[in-house]
Design an enzyme around this catalytic site. Structure first.
Site, PDB file in Angstrom:
ATOM      1  N   ASN A   1       0.831  -1.198   0.000  1.00 57.49           N
ATOM      2  CA  ASN A   1       0.000   0.000   0.000  1.00 57.49           C
ATOM      3  C   ASN A   1       0.866   1.248   0.000  1.00 57.49           C
ATOM      4  O   ASN A   1       0.890   1.997  -0.983  1.00 57.49           O
ATOM      5  CB  ASN A   1      -0.942   0.015   1.208  1.00 57.49           C
ATOM      6  CG  ASN A   1      -1.964   1.135   1.149  1.00 57.49           C
ATOM      7  OD1 ASN A   1      -1.964   1.953   0.232  1.00 57.49           O
ATOM      8  ND2 ASN A   1      -2.843   1.198   2.130  1.00 57.49           N
ATOM      9  N   ASP A   2       1.602   1.469   1.080  1.00 60.37           N
ATOM     10  CA  ASP A   2       2.374   2.700   1.209  1.00 60.37           C
ATOM     11  C   ASP A   2       3.406   2.863   0.100  1.00 60.37           C
ATOM     12  O   ASP A   2       3.684   3.982  -0.334  1.00 60.37           O
ATOM     13  CB  ASP A   2       3.076   2.737   2.570  1.00 60.37           C
ATOM     14  CG  ASP A   2       2.075   2.698   3.715  1.00 60.37           C
ATOM     15  OD1 ASP A   2       0.962   3.223   3.530  1.00 60.37           O
ATOM     16  OD2 ASP A   2       2.400   2.132   4.771  1.00 60.37           O
ATOM     17  N   VAL A   3       3.983   1.745  -0.391  1.00 62.03           N
ATOM     18  CA  VAL A   3       5.070   1.839  -1.374  1.00 62.03           C
ATOM     19  C   VAL A   3       4.566   2.150  -2.770  1.00 62.03           C
ATOM     20  O   VAL A   3       5.367   2.353  -3.690  1.00 62.03           O
ATOM     21  CB  VAL A   3       5.910   0.540  -1.388  1.00 62.03           C
ATOM     22  CG1 VAL A   3       6.550   0.306  -0.037  1.00 62.03           C
ATOM     23  CG2 VAL A   3       5.089  -0.663  -1.811  1.00 62.03           C
TER      24      VAL A   3
ATOM     25  N   ALA B   1       1.067   2.979   7.381  1.00 67.25           N
ATOM     26  CA  ALA B   1       1.314   4.386   7.700  1.00 67.25           C
ATOM     27  C   ALA B   1       0.013   5.158   7.935  1.00 67.25           C
ATOM     28  O   ALA B   1       0.043   6.326   8.294  1.00 67.25           O
ATOM     29  CB  ALA B   1       2.116   5.053   6.585  1.00 67.25           C
TER      30      ALA B   1
END
Length: 489
Positions: A415-417, A457
């Site tokens: 997700n965050d990446v 995050a």
């Protein structure tokens, strides 16, 4: 390293064969680090590390009068059994927590050795004579050894308490969001200055006040806690690497106190390599190395976290049949794995999917972000476990430019990446972190359990709502198994 911290002291210069054995062990450790730099040579690196540690421990046991060999054998058997059982039972998803726990043990071992040396300096050969103003000669701990002892104990205490907080965050017992204390930078700086002042007092005072060393330990335990709690989940892989570096420096400092060459070499190697890795990861994430090791210095007190607001926006739901059809018609598919893949243990069925696609003439590549997962190299380990060819695995800077020419980007549990907020939203806790440009692909398939989650995050992801994105809401392993069935038909 824990074994070396547990054994005794002695002057290796007396016997040249001992110095040679420690030198050979040091070379093995260097070869181990070299091997661990690549998945293709990681097994050989592990073997070199095991050989080097065996040489160092056996040499120390043979040449030092520490305790009876049966007692040491029993201790090794107990520790080895516990380690074997844990290694057999631990899931790959819990490996980051295990690493953090091991780091805490290394730090605690350094503290215990320093405490033993402080309580019984004669047994460690660190006594020196001191003549007071009245002409009375007394035995005190050598000033140089006091500095080494205080620094080793302080770094070990920081490593222990910091690793405990990292474990709790990684294990979900504590929020992964940054926990910002009022005036935290002033408190941190003041605590560090107090530790340094007390270390100087400990080194130069004769006699040394009995309260100085325990206070140094207490302050070090506190600062380890304070440094880690402000660091958010997105930076946790850097924290794990950084704590690894701390554990190495603690061991090196205690190596000087114990006059043990092997500990000095091993600690210096672990400390320097961990620091270099932390710096490389910070650079890859566009993070300030100093900011991270200073405990989230410069982080926004209100940024990110579990309280992120999620906006109700239209999105498209896809199926396993949709994904199978689109990928089978593609020329190139790029797979971006994340922690969700690790949780679902989907790496083996993912490799099977890749094999099926390659049989249909599709080019398949894997894109690995430096902080994908919960520790450095987490995704690489999982893919290697599934026997994914090393030449199909690419790092961010080597593959990010290919998404514009890619037919399908297949995001599994990440997700965050892949979150474009890292480039567009200055208030985001991940702002500035390089991410994969999956939005440039012609088609995006995004596997996640539900639309309710917003990643580690705590940030919603615009990729979910793009016109070319289809959300595959399911357990990652189950979804990929269904895709494989459709591809095989």
């Amino acid at each position: 390293m824990l074994n070396l911290l547990a054994v005794g002291a002695g002057d290796t210069g007396v016997n040249p064969w001992v110095a040679l054995a420690y030198l050979v062990a040091g070379v093995c450790f260097i070869l181990a680090l070299r091997g661990l730099s690549s998945p293709a040579t990681s097994r050989a690196g592990n073997r070199y590390g095991m050989i080097g540690m065996t040489i160092a421990v056996v040499t120390t046991l043979i040449t030092h009068d520490i305790a009876s060999l049966p007692e040491i054998g029993i201790a090794i058997a107990i520790g080895g059994t516990i380690g074997f059982v844990i290694a057999r039972k631990i899931a790959m998803t819990a490996m980051p927590q295990l690493v953090a726990a091991f780091h805490s043990l290394v730090g605690l071992a350094a503290v215990l050795v320093a405490g033993a040396a402080y309580a019984n300096p004669g047994a460690f050969g660190i006594l020196d004579s001191f003549v007071d103003a009245t002409g009375l000669e007394t035995l005190v701990i050598d000033p140089v050894s006091r500095v080494e002892m205080a620094l080793g104990a302080a770094i070990g205490a920081i490593t222990f308490s910091g690793s405990v907080i990292a474990f709790l965050k990684l294990n979900g017992n504590m929020s992964g969001s940054p926990i910002m204390l009022p005036a935290r930078h002033v408190i941190n700086l003041g605590t560090i200055v107090a530790i340094l002042v007390l270390t100087a007092m400990f080194a130069h005072s004769n006699p040394v006040p009995e309260w100085v060393f325990p206070v140094i330990l207490v302050l070090a335990f506190v600062i380890g806690f304070l440094l880690i709690i402000p660091i958010g989940g997105a930076d946790m892989p850097v924290v794990v690497s950084m704590l690894n570096s701390y554990s190495g420096w603690a061991a090196a400092a205690m190596g000087f106190t114990l006059h043990n060459t092997a500990m000095i070499i091993t600690g210096a190697l672990v400390g320097s390599s961990g620091a270099i890795l932390s710096y490389i990861m910070c650079k890859a994430m566009n993070r300030s190395f100093i900011s991270v090791i200073a405990g989230g210095f410069g982080a926004d007190d209100s940024g990110g976290g579990d309280g992120a607001v999620k906006v109700d926006r239209p999105w498209k739901r896809g199926s396993a049949e949709d994904a199978a059809f689109m990928m089978s018609q593609a020329e190139q598919v790029i797979i971006i794995p994340g922690y969700g893949m690790a949780v679902a243990q989907a790496q083996h069925v993912l490799r099977e999917m890749s094999d099926l696609l390659k049989e249909k003439g599709v080019t398949v590549k894997y894109a690995i972000h430096p902080v994908a997962g919960r520790m450095p190299g987490h995704m690489n380990v999982l893919l290697a476990e599934a026997n994914v060819p090393y030449d199909e695995v690419f790092e961010l800077e080597d593959i990010n430019g290919e998404f514009a020419q890619t037919d399908v980007a297949f995001v599994i549990g990440a997700n965050d990446v892949v979150n474009p907020a890292a480039k567009t939203d200055k208030s985001s806790p991940i702002f500035g972190m390089p991410v994969f440009d999956v939005g440039k692909a012609k088609q995006v398939f995004f596997i996640k359990r539900s639309m309710g989650g917003v990643g580690y995050a705590g940030v919603d992801n615009d990729v979910f709502y793009m016109d070319q994105t289809m959300m595959l809401l399911s357990d990652a392993k189950k979804m990929v198994e269904e895709i494989n069935k459709s591809l095989a038909d």
